[in-house]
Motif scaffolding. Structure first.
Motif, PDB file in Angstrom:
ATOM      1  N   ARG A 112       0.806  -1.220   0.000  1.00 54.44           N
ATOM      2  CA  ARG A 112       0.000   0.000   0.000  1.00 54.44           C
ATOM      3  C   ARG A 112       0.836   1.266   0.000  1.00 54.44           C
ATOM      4  O   ARG A 112       0.605   2.191  -0.791  1.00 54.44           O
ATOM      5  CB  ARG A 112      -0.926   0.019   1.218  1.00 54.44           C
ATOM      6  CG  ARG A 112      -1.729   1.321   1.331  1.00 54.44           C
ATOM      7  CD  ARG A 112      -2.680   1.267   2.501  1.00 54.44           C
ATOM      8  NE  ARG A 112      -1.967   1.093   3.759  1.00 54.44           N
ATOM      9  CZ  ARG A 112      -2.522   0.590   4.847  1.00 54.44           C
ATOM     10  NH1 ARG A 112      -3.767   0.191   4.829  1.00 54.44           N
ATOM     11  NH2 ARG A 112      -1.822   0.477   5.966  1.00 54.44           N
ATOM     12  N   THR A 113       1.815   1.338   0.897  1.00 57.63           N
ATOM     13  CA  THR A 113       2.507   2.601   1.151  1.00 57.63           C
ATOM     14  C   THR A 113       3.803   2.676   0.356  1.00 57.63           C
ATOM     15  O   THR A 113       4.638   1.772   0.457  1.00 57.63           O
ATOM     16  CB  THR A 113       2.814   2.734   2.651  1.00 57.63           C
ATOM     17  OG1 THR A 113       1.630   2.423   3.394  1.00 57.63           O
ATOM     18  CG2 THR A 113       3.273   4.134   2.981  1.00 57.63           C
ATOM     19  N   SER A 137       8.385  -1.620   1.641  1.00 55.10           N
ATOM     20  CA  SER A 137       7.557  -1.230   0.502  1.00 55.10           C
ATOM     21  C   SER A 137       8.121  -1.803  -0.788  1.00 55.10           C
ATOM     22  O   SER A 137       9.337  -1.881  -0.973  1.00 55.10           O
ATOM     23  CB  SER A 137       7.491   0.295   0.390  1.00 55.10           C
ATOM     24  OG  SER A 137       6.860   0.856   1.524  1.00 55.10           O
ATOM     25  N   GLU A 201      -7.323   4.085   3.504  1.00 58.82           N
ATOM     26  CA  GLU A 201      -6.194   4.530   2.688  1.00 58.82           C
ATOM     27  C   GLU A 201      -6.651   5.649   1.762  1.00 58.82           C
ATOM     28  O   GLU A 201      -7.813   5.707   1.348  1.00 58.82           O
ATOM     29  CB  GLU A 201      -5.593   3.370   1.886  1.00 58.82           C
ATOM     30  CG  GLU A 201      -6.561   2.631   1.003  1.00 58.82           C
ATOM     31  CD  GLU A 201      -5.922   1.429   0.333  1.00 58.82           C
ATOM     32  OE1 GLU A 201      -6.114   1.279  -0.887  1.00 58.82           O
ATOM     33  OE2 GLU A 201      -5.237   0.643   1.009  1.00 58.82           O
ATOM     34  N   ASP A 203      -5.145   8.636  -1.438  1.00 58.68           N
ATOM     35  CA  ASP A 203      -4.083   8.999  -2.380  1.00 58.68           C
ATOM     36  C   ASP A 203      -3.161  10.044  -1.768  1.00 58.68           C
ATOM     37  O   ASP A 203      -1.938   9.976  -1.915  1.00 58.68           O
ATOM     38  CB  ASP A 203      -4.704   9.531  -3.678  1.00 58.68           C
ATOM     39  CG  ASP A 203      -5.566   8.488  -4.365  1.00 58.68           C
ATOM     40  OD1 ASP A 203      -4.994   7.594  -5.000  1.00 58.68           O
ATOM     41  OD2 ASP A 203      -6.799   8.562  -4.238  1.00 58.68           O
ATOM     42  N   THR A 231      -1.316   6.227   0.014  1.00 56.90           N
ATOM     43  CA  THR A 231      -0.943   5.287  -1.048  1.00 56.90           C
ATOM     44  C   THR A 231      -0.098   5.956  -2.133  1.00 56.90           C
ATOM     45  O   THR A 231       0.461   5.276  -2.980  1.00 56.90           O
ATOM     46  CB  THR A 231      -2.188   4.691  -1.716  1.00 56.90           C
ATOM     47  OG1 THR A 231      -2.936   5.734  -2.358  1.00 56.90           O
ATOM     48  CG2 THR A 231      -3.065   3.989  -0.696  1.00 56.90           C
ATOM     49  N   ARG A 232       0.001   7.305  -2.075  1.00 58.91           N
ATOM     50  CA  ARG A 232       0.761   7.992  -3.123  1.00 58.91           C
ATOM     51  C   ARG A 232       1.604   9.139  -2.578  1.00 58.91           C
ATOM     52  O   ARG A 232       2.779   9.239  -2.858  1.00 58.91           O
ATOM     53  CB  ARG A 232      -0.203   8.506  -4.193  1.00 58.91           C
ATOM     54  CG  ARG A 232       0.477   9.022  -5.458  1.00 58.91           C
ATOM     55  CD  ARG A 232      -0.495   9.109  -6.624  1.00 58.91           C
ATOM     56  NE  ARG A 232       0.192   9.531  -7.827  1.00 58.91           N
ATOM     57  CZ  ARG A 232       0.266  10.795  -8.231  1.00 58.91           C
ATOM     58  NH1 ARG A 232      -0.317  11.751  -7.507  1.00 58.91           N
ATOM     59  NH2 ARG A 232       0.907  11.119  -9.342  1.00 58.91           N
TER      60      ARG A 232
END
Length: 239
Positions: A112-113, A137, A201, A203, A231-232
């Motif tokens: 995810r991260t 990650s 979660e 963006d 997540t971004r």
């Protein structure tokens, strides 16, 4: 009723009482007919899946085990995200609450991260929990973590909404914030505390006043949870 009376071969012809007013009123008592529906969550269940298991108290574990006599459970939890601390190993904790034969598997990959965010989140949690199991990650967003002051919140949100026609954002702080007049409420922007954001979660995450979460394990966990909702992209606005 007529069929019951006609087929009654008892000596006292008991079924004839069905025509009596007293018995008819008793049979029509709504208090008797309206029996409570069974509690669908009372079990028993053949298998139970437990999420966020690191937060459960001993009493809550007893409640779950009482509803699952088979003892067949899938338990998912992250000791690093236990807001009030988690000093035991999973094996020790589960044995103590009555699950002696659990098989423990460790998840070490973070899908995810992005790694840019984890580079900030890992030191944040290890400052309070040096042995924290921080997953690795597997991807990069290409967007470095940005820093600023709380006065820049409205600008950060407006710029992001303008340049990102899709996606969702969240402002996470020690207290729940209302949208300001300078940055009108937008359905793509949520404002949550760290506890409310757990398991979600976004963006973009704007971490507002990270020091406001306080010292100790609880503060470190809240900062870590808030950061890892991204997540971004992560923006940290400190006082």
């Amino acid at each position: 009723m007529e069929d019951l009376i006609a087929s009654d071969d008892s000596e006292m012809l008991v079924m004839s009482m069905l025509k009596g007013a007293d018995l008819q009123e008793s049979l029509g008592d709504e208090g008797i007919l309206a029996a409570p529906s069974p509690d669908a969550l009372a079990g028993p269940f053949g298998h139970v899946i437990v999420d966020e298991a690191q937060e459960l108290s001993d009493a809550e574990w007893r409640m779950i085990l009482a509803r699952c006599p088979s003892g067949s459970l899938t338990i998912v939890g992250d000791r690093v995200q236990a807001r009030h601390g988690f000093q035991e190993s999973w094996t020790e904790r589960l044995q103590r609450i009555g699950i002696p034969d659990a098989r423990v598997a460790t998840l070490g990959i973070n899908y995810r991260t992005p790694e840019e965010v984890m580079a900030e989140a890992a030191p944040a949690i290890r400052s309070a929990l040096p042995d924290a199991n921080v997953p690795t990650s597997v991807r990069s967003s290409g967007l470095p973590v940005r820093r600023g002051t709380p006065d820049e919140l409205d600008t950060v949100l407006r710029d992001w909404l303008t340049s990102n026609p899709e996606g969702i954002a969240c402002v996470i702080g020690p207290v729940l914030l209302e949208s300001s007049s300078a940055a009108p409420a937008d359905p793509r922007v949520s404002r949550l505390t760290a506890a409310e954001a757990k398991g979600l979660e976004f963006d973009l995450v704007v971490l507002l006043d990270p020091d406001g979460f306080g010292p100790g394990v609880e503060g470190a966990v809240d900062r870590y949870v808030a950061m890892t909702r991204a997540t971004r992209e992560l923006v940290i606005l400190s006082r």
